[in-house]
Write an enzyme that holds these catalytic residues in place. Structure first.
Site, PDB file in Angstrom:
ATOM      1  N   LYS A 116       0.817  -1.215   0.000  1.00 61.59           N
ATOM      2  CA  LYS A 116       0.000   0.000   0.000  1.00 61.59           C
ATOM      3  C   LYS A 116       0.852   1.267   0.000  1.00 61.59           C
ATOM      4  O   LYS A 116       0.511   2.255  -0.648  1.00 61.59           O
ATOM      5  CB  LYS A 116      -0.946  -0.010   1.203  1.00 61.59           C
ATOM      6  N   GLU A 200      -3.159   6.565   8.428  1.00 60.19           N
ATOM      7  CA  GLU A 200      -3.873   7.583   7.660  1.00 60.19           C
ATOM      8  C   GLU A 200      -4.922   8.280   8.518  1.00 60.19           C
ATOM      9  O   GLU A 200      -5.370   7.742   9.539  1.00 60.19           O
ATOM     10  CB  GLU A 200      -4.580   6.939   6.456  1.00 60.19           C
ATOM     11  N   HIS A 235     -14.802  -4.289   8.931  1.00 59.86           N
ATOM     12  CA  HIS A 235     -14.110  -3.761   7.747  1.00 59.86           C
ATOM     13  C   HIS A 235     -14.249  -4.696   6.546  1.00 59.86           C
ATOM     14  O   HIS A 235     -13.467  -4.593   5.594  1.00 59.86           O
ATOM     15  CB  HIS A 235     -12.631  -3.497   8.032  1.00 59.86           C
ATOM     16  N   ARG A 291      -7.112  -8.298  -8.849  1.00 64.09           N
ATOM     17  CA  ARG A 291      -7.820  -9.562  -9.054  1.00 64.09           C
ATOM     18  C   ARG A 291      -9.283  -9.248  -9.293  1.00 64.09           C
ATOM     19  O   ARG A 291      -9.707  -8.092  -9.241  1.00 64.09           O
ATOM     20  CB  ARG A 291      -7.693 -10.448  -7.813  1.00 64.09           C
TER      21      ARG A 291
END
Length: 667
Positions: A116, A200, A235, A291
């Site tokens: 990421k 973040e 999540h 994917r």
């Protein structure tokens, strides 16, 4: 085009790929673990190869075993599905080295988007907007804490490698950062073999919006509309829809442009998904899933494309025949039917599907990899089916999906079916775009205790019990067809009488019965009712007559209980009390800490002699992509620890023994 394809996966995605591949005339090859030897995808395949024991780490994650299976069977292509090895660049490289086509992007594209932090640096260079945060390589806890303070709380800690909510923690204030960081890093290491995280800014009421991209090896890259995946628990998504509703046209166009820019920045080829987080009219890049996504059916519904077919065609070198996004048709919504217990913190559930009836009808699609009688095990994801509704408008799709869920019947395993029904019934769902806080904001409605079982449901349970008894001959019967073995309640003088005890709504209910030639007389809540019934075709379907009123009901038997569904009214699980069983009560005392589900011990956070407080986490058990944090039920001292990290545990297995604090010690 290839002549054969091996699916390096299991469950509904393997079934999904096989259906498309077979329609394209391809030979279908399955791999399976020992736990999946009798699975649906294995039964569908032209050839199937066993690759190891049940744990994914010993089967579906073993690159060399899958490559060997492909060589043995002459597979020309491998489709990775999603999860497992689908985003593993080493697997893509192993396929290439073996001369087998990998149905997905290049290893270099996976690497570029797999981390990421590195991906966000690439996106910044490509002009794709990013959430303020820290994406650096230095993982020193003190530095990460400083960066969190600089960004400003609340912050979100996310695993740098991987997704699906693993290694993700929301931290509301500085005091909770250190523990959340340790927990996220440990989970990330266990799930992805990489402990690195990024930090973040946490947006208060964001939407989770993603864009499906499709790119060929000839330079064409297309954005295929948008999807909203904001309704999530732990999540992880449970409701997805396309196109994302209530988006301004300018924002929708900008999202598509950003997704194409992101894909082109890494030379992406095949199907992929670029995920964004949005608040108001602003959106930010989150990650790219290299994917196919679980929620791809909603995009297929509105575009008319078979994304799996295009994955196969692109992997074989074909060129996309369209230069722009196909015209869209209507709206589609998907829900994930999962084996879990929503009112117990969405805890995963296991068991055998004693009843599994999926809906049918116009605009309804079901993707599943299980059948009635299959077992849901703790080794893999908890999703058992995806139910998709497509309509001319969003309101049409919602109406069709609600009807489809009313027609869905599952027993033997706890599921989120009632919670899904409740989500669609929340007025705010239809009225406005949901945010990722939807479940938290509407928890009282979504997880409301079931309303008390109505009289009709209780009497339907009575009818089902007596009907089953009449159809079951005595075990010792020499001639089951003999009239002497019939259980019609006949007596020489007067009617047979008995009391049936039910358990519903937390109470025991006695129902005195008097047998009649057709049915029984039942006393319930102080009133007598003439009760009769007849089977209505398929198993479990009844027509129940109470006095002079007849209505449909579905009644499913399971050991010690029946599940009653009344069309349009709801469903209730009603216990049948054995007269010989002991009184109901807690089986375990306050000193016993047991696993609520089969799984693997991820960590033990206590030792013999530790003084612990009620609610303190003692053991973390991992099952079905979920971590269960098992806490002390009372204040006390750890007297014994029976497990260690890495141990496999069964449901109900004792993990820790506590010596409860005495009343005087607590004062």
């Amino acid at each position: 085009m290839f002549r054969s394809v091996l699916v390096a996966n299991r469950g509904e995605i393997a079934v999904r790929v096989f259906r498309t591949a077979r329609a394209m005339g391809l030979r279908c090859i399955a791999v399976h673990s020992e736990a999946d030897a009798g699975a649906m995808h294995v039964a569908m395949a032209d050839e199937a190869i066993a690759i190891g024991p049940a744990p994914a780490s010993e089967s579906y994650l073993r690159v060399e075993r899958i490559i060997e299976a492909a060589k043995r069977t002459g597979a020309e292509a491998i489709h990775p599905g999603y999860g497992f090895l689908s985003e593993n660049p080493l697997f893509a490289e192993a396929c290439a080295a073996a001369g087998i086509a990998f149905v997905g992007p290049s290893a270099s594209a996976m690497r570029a988007m797999g981390g990421k932090a590195a991906a966000k640096a690439l996106m910044a260079a490509a002009g794709v907007p990013l959430v303020p945060g820290y994406h650096g390589e230095d993982q020193e806890p003190s530095l990460l804490a400083e960066e969190a303070a600089r960004i400003g709380y609340p912050v979100l800690i996310k695993a740098s490698a991987g997704g699906g909510g693993r290694g993700m923690r929301v931290v509301e204030r500085e005091g909770g950062f250190a523990e959340a960081l340790w927990s996220a890093q440990r989970e990330a290491e266990a799930a992805f073999g990489d402990h690195r995280v990024l930090v973040e800014k946490y947006l208060a009421r964001p939407r989770h919006i993603e864009v499906q991209v499709l790119a060929d090896s000839h330079g064409a890259t297309l954005a295929l509309s948008s999807r909203d995946c904001s309704i999530q628990r732990r999540h992880q998504k449970i409701v997805e829809e396309a196109p994302a509703p209530f988006l301004p046209d300018a924002m929708r166009a900008a999202l598509g442009e950003a997704a194409v820019a992101a894909a082109k920045a890494v030379g992406y080829v095949n199907a992929g998904t670029v995920e964004f987080i949005a608040e108001g009219d602003r959106f930010f890049f989150m990650e790219m899933n290299t994917r196919l996504q679980v929620e791809h059916p909603v995009t297929e519904a509105i575009t008319g494309l078979d994304l799996v077919a295009w994955q196969l065609r692109i992997a074989s070198g074909e060129k996309l025949p369209f230069g722009a996004e196909p015209s869209l048709s209507g709206h589609a919504i998907e829900v994930r039917l999962c084996a879990e217990e929503p009112r117990a913190g969405w805890r995963p559930a296991v068991g055998r599907l004693s009843r599994f009836v999926m809906p049918e009808g116009e605009g309804i699609r079901v993707d599943t990899g299980v059948r009635e009688g299959d077992a849901v095990t703790p080794f893999y994801d908890s999703m058992v089916a995806k139910i998709i509704a497509h309509g001319a408008t969003r309101d049409d799709a919602i109406a069709r999906l609600r009807s489809a869920l009313d027609a869905t019947e599952v027993d033997g395993v706890a599921t989120n079916l009632d919670a899904l029904r409740a989500i669609l019934a929340v007025p705010a769902f239809a009225a406005a775009a949901p945010a990722t806080t939807f479940l938290a904001e509407h928890e009282a409605q979504v997880l409301a205790p079931p309303r008390p079982a109505p009289k009709r449901a209780l009497l339907a349970a009575v009818a089902a019990v007596i009907d089953a008894e009449r159809r079951q001959p005595a075990a010792s019967a020499a001639d089951p067809a003999s009239p002497w073995e019939m259980r019609e309640g006949w007596r020489l003088f007067g009617a047979a009488r008995r009391v049936l005890r039910l358990h519903a709504d937390g109470r025991e209910i006695e129902v005195p019965l008097a047998y009649r030639s057709a049915g029984v007389m039942a006393r319930l809540e102080g009133e007598e009712h003439a009760l009769s019934w007849r089977r209505d075709g398929r198993d479990g379907a009844f027509r129940i007559r109470i006095d002079d009123t007849e209505a449909a009901a579905t009644v499913l038997r399971s050991p010690g209980a029946v599940t009653v569904t009344l069309p349009g009214q709801g469903r209730w699980r009603i216990g049948i009390v054995d007269a010989l069983e002991p009184a109901r009560g807690d089986v375990a005392g306050d000193d016993r800490v047991a696993s609520p589900i089969p799984g693997r011990v991820a960590s033990v956070q206590c030792a013999v002699g530790d003084v612990v407080a009620r609610g303190q986490v003692l053991v973390v058990v991992e099952a079905m992509k979920t971590e269960l944090r098992i806490a002390a039920p009372v204040d006390g001292t750890v007297a014994r620890v029976d497990v260690a990290a890495g141990d496999q545990v069964e449901e109900g297995m004792e993990l820790v023994l506590l010596e409860p604090a005495t009343a005087s010690a607590q004062e």
